[in-house]
Design an enzyme around this catalytic site. Structure first.
Site, PDB file in Angstrom:
ATOM      1  N   GLU A  67     -26.762  18.174  16.211  1.00 15.42           N
ATOM      2  CA  GLU A  67     -26.236  18.234  17.562  1.00 15.42           C
ATOM      3  C   GLU A  67     -26.657  17.034  18.417  1.00 15.42           C
ATOM      4  O   GLU A  67     -25.872  16.505  19.171  1.00 15.42           O
ATOM      5  CB  GLU A  67     -26.693  19.536  18.230  1.00 15.42           C
ATOM      6  CG  GLU A  67     -25.652  20.030  19.211  1.00 15.42           C
ATOM      7  CD  GLU A  67     -26.243  20.928  20.261  1.00 15.42           C
ATOM      8  OE1 GLU A  67     -27.287  21.543  19.990  1.00 15.42           O
ATOM      9  OE2 GLU A  67     -25.664  20.983  21.341  1.00 15.42           O
ATOM     10  N   ASP A  68     -27.907  16.658  18.272  1.00 20.46           N
ATOM     11  CA  ASP A  68     -28.458  15.683  19.212  1.00 20.46           C
ATOM     12  C   ASP A  68     -28.502  14.240  18.721  1.00 20.46           C
ATOM     13  O   ASP A  68     -28.687  13.321  19.499  1.00 20.46           O
ATOM     14  CB  ASP A  68     -29.891  16.081  19.602  1.00 20.46           C
ATOM     15  CG  ASP A  68     -29.932  17.418  20.322  1.00 20.46           C
ATOM     16  OD1 ASP A  68     -28.854  17.868  20.750  1.00 20.46           O
ATOM     17  OD2 ASP A  68     -31.012  17.985  20.442  1.00 20.46           O
TER      18      ASP A  68
END
Ligand code: MN
Length: 567
Positions: A67-68
């Site tokens: 996600e990051d």
């Protein structure tokens, strides 16, 4: 130093994931200013404490990488294999769920189930819960808006989810962390009301504890532990709301927890305690004989203790205690040290139908595993296989059996939507009416006014309610299309400002006059201000019609009664 570095050797998948995640989050900081990686380690440590497998610990370390950072799920699969990639993907997907602003209880319940089904594997849910726990523990660094949001989701979705999985300790912890954000005034009030006596309560338990120990030993019972426990603030507050906010009425502000070896000893302890202090009538709860719906087992009793103070005493075995604290996670740990016959009793007595089907399903597949590996396999959400979760255009989640079609969905929305269904769009694409819905499908029903259900639908619908609605509509249709030789029908329409029991009163009128109801439909208008009941009968003689009208008009709140002859 993290326990992950001391407990796992450098060649293990856990250590590899550790290094990988550390690199991936290298330049990232949390709102607190800490390196982001600390969050990943904390989540993984919790998962380790819950004694989940190495794949889960690795996935916990990696849970925010896709996600990051620029890392893709394919990268994860390449480095760590499909299983870990699958878990990480589940966690990434869960991040994308949009939580509703405010929802009805049933919808929130569906959302909880949806999370489980969406996650595909219960380990994903457990890692998510560990993630949520750490986010809540570090919530103070966030903006007020995000704090409120996080706290709401935690109180409404994740704490109950943990509770359902039998993880009472986690559930209570999450609730306590959310409490000051959900209800700041209530929380402040409680802190003020309770802290005054907190020290007194501690001193009191210090006086009582040796007495309990002494009497147990005198009766040849060696307890494993005797602990005093403080009631959780959030649960205390909820209880106070039911007791006029009167702390005097709360009996379990001070509670002891006596943990012994066997179930026999639990009952023996109860006897000793009751001989020592008189129990309050009606306050003995035997959750060993009748476990709570989430599997919780223990004996609770409330007694007049030293200085006539009322306290609660909980008695349980070590196994019950770990199950109560850790729920489903404890099971796996227990599996490794106990043989399988011991766990048999656990799910007995779990009966509350409907609401608790998960737990029942859990209990069913639980019978099948004897090895930890088998349990891990079972943790895959096989037990949700028979349900799917689809989404309405308004983002409501509808829970249906596997194999359900747009027609089942339509009848779930409204009887008329079902009757008038002529087609459906799934994820904006038109599909056949007997299309098999899948979890996550966004379903939109296309209707046509005046359309009637077709007999063909009975071939493919999966829900009982759709089947019933179709059949009763077909019956009416066949009556309406009878040959001329057969008698015509009459139709009565009664509009009522929705008094209670209205429908029953209407049907009673017909019943009392010995008139067969051939068709009955109850609707509300779009503002839900009125109920409209339509009833069709055989053609009645003039005198009887008069009687019917008279009686119908007498029903309280009735606004309008009309009738006509149908062809
Ligand atoms: Mn996270």
């Amino acid at each position: 130093m993290s326990v992950l570095l001391t407990q796992f050797d450098p060649e293990s998948v856990v250590r590899k994931a550790y290094e990988f995640a550390e690199m991936a989050h290298k330049d990232e900081l949390r709102e607190s200013g800490e390196p982001y990686f600390i969050h990943c380690v904390k989540v993984a440590e919790t998962v380790y404490e819950w004694k989940l497998d190495q794949s889960s610990i690795a996935a916990a370390l990696l849970h925010d990488t896709v996600e990051d950072t620029s890392i893709t799920n394919k990268d994860i699969a390449n480095y760590f294999g499909n299983e870990i990639a699958f878990l990480v993907e589940g966690l990434t997907k869960l991040e994308t769920i949009q939580y509703p602003e405010k929802k009805e209880t049933t919808e929130i319940e569906n959302l909880r189930r949806f999370i489980i089904s969406f996650a595909k594997d219960l380990r994903v849910v457990l890692i998510k819960l560990a993630d949520r726990l750490h986010n809540m523990q570090t919530i103070s660094h966030l903006s007020k808006e995000r704090r409120d949001r996080l706290a709401w989701e935690t109180a409404e979705i994740y704490a109950p989810l943990a509770y359902r999985l039998g993880m009472q300790k986690l559930s209570g912890e999450l609730e306590d962390l959310a409490f000051p954000h959900i209800d700041p005034e209530g929380h402040a009030w409680l802190m003020n009301a309770v802290t005054e006596s907190y020290k007194d309560r501690i001193r009191y338990t210090e006086r009582v504890r040796p007495m309990i120990l002494k009497h147990l030993v005198k009766n040849d019972i060696k307890p494993i532990t005797v602990d005093a426990r403080a009631k959780r603030y959030s649960s205390l507050y909820k209880k106070l709301l039911r007791y006029e906010m009167d702390l005097e009425k709360i009996y379990d502000l001070v509670a002891f927890r006596i943990i012994v070896d066997t179930i026999e000893e639990c009952y023996a302890v109860l006897g000793v305690v009751h001989k020592l202090w008189a129990p309050l009538p009606g306050r003995i709860k035997d959750y060993i004989a009748r476990p709570k719906p989430n599997g919780y087992r223990s004996i609770h009793t409330t007694v007049f203790c030293v200085d006539k103070k009322i306290i609660e005493i909980q008695i349980r075995t070590q196994e019950m205690h770990e199950e109560a604290e850790m729920g489903i996670a404890a099971h796996w740990a227990y599996q490794q040290i106990r043989n399988e016959t011991k766990k048999k009793a656990l799910w007995k007595g779990v009966k509350n139908k409907g609401e608790l089907t998960w737990i029942e399903q859990l209990s069913n597949w639980q019978k099948h595993f004897t090895e930890p590996e088998a349990f891990m396999r079972a943790l895959k959400t096989d037990f949700f296989k028979e349900r799917i979760f689809v989404i309405t255009p308004h983002n409501d989640i509808i829970d249906l059996p596997v194999g359900a079609t747009p027609v089942d969905f339509a009848y779930r929305i409204h009887t008329d939507v079902g009757h008038q269904c002529i087609g459906a769009k799934i994820n904006k694409k038109i599909v056949p009416i007997d299309y098999e819905l899948k979890s996550g499908d966004i379903v939109e029903i296309i209707t046509q006014k005046g359309k009637k259900p077709s007999e063909d639908w009975l071939r493919f619908v999966k829900t009982e309610s759709a089947r019933d609605h179709i059949k009763s509509a077909l019956r009416v249709k066949s009556r309406l299309f009878r040959t001329k030789a057969e008698p015509e029908l009459m139709e009565f329409k009664i509009v009522n400002q929705d008094g209670p029991g209205f429908l029953k009163e209407v049907t009673t009128v017909f019943g009392d006059l010995r008139i067969n109801i051939l068709y009955l439909q109850s609707q509300t208008d779009h503002r839900k201000a009125f109920s409209i009941v339509t009833i069709r009968t055989e053609v009645l003689p003039e005198a009887k019609i008069e009687k019917v009208l008279l009686k119908l008009r007498k029903i309280p709140n009735t606004k309008e009664v009309t009738y006509k002859t149908e062809r």
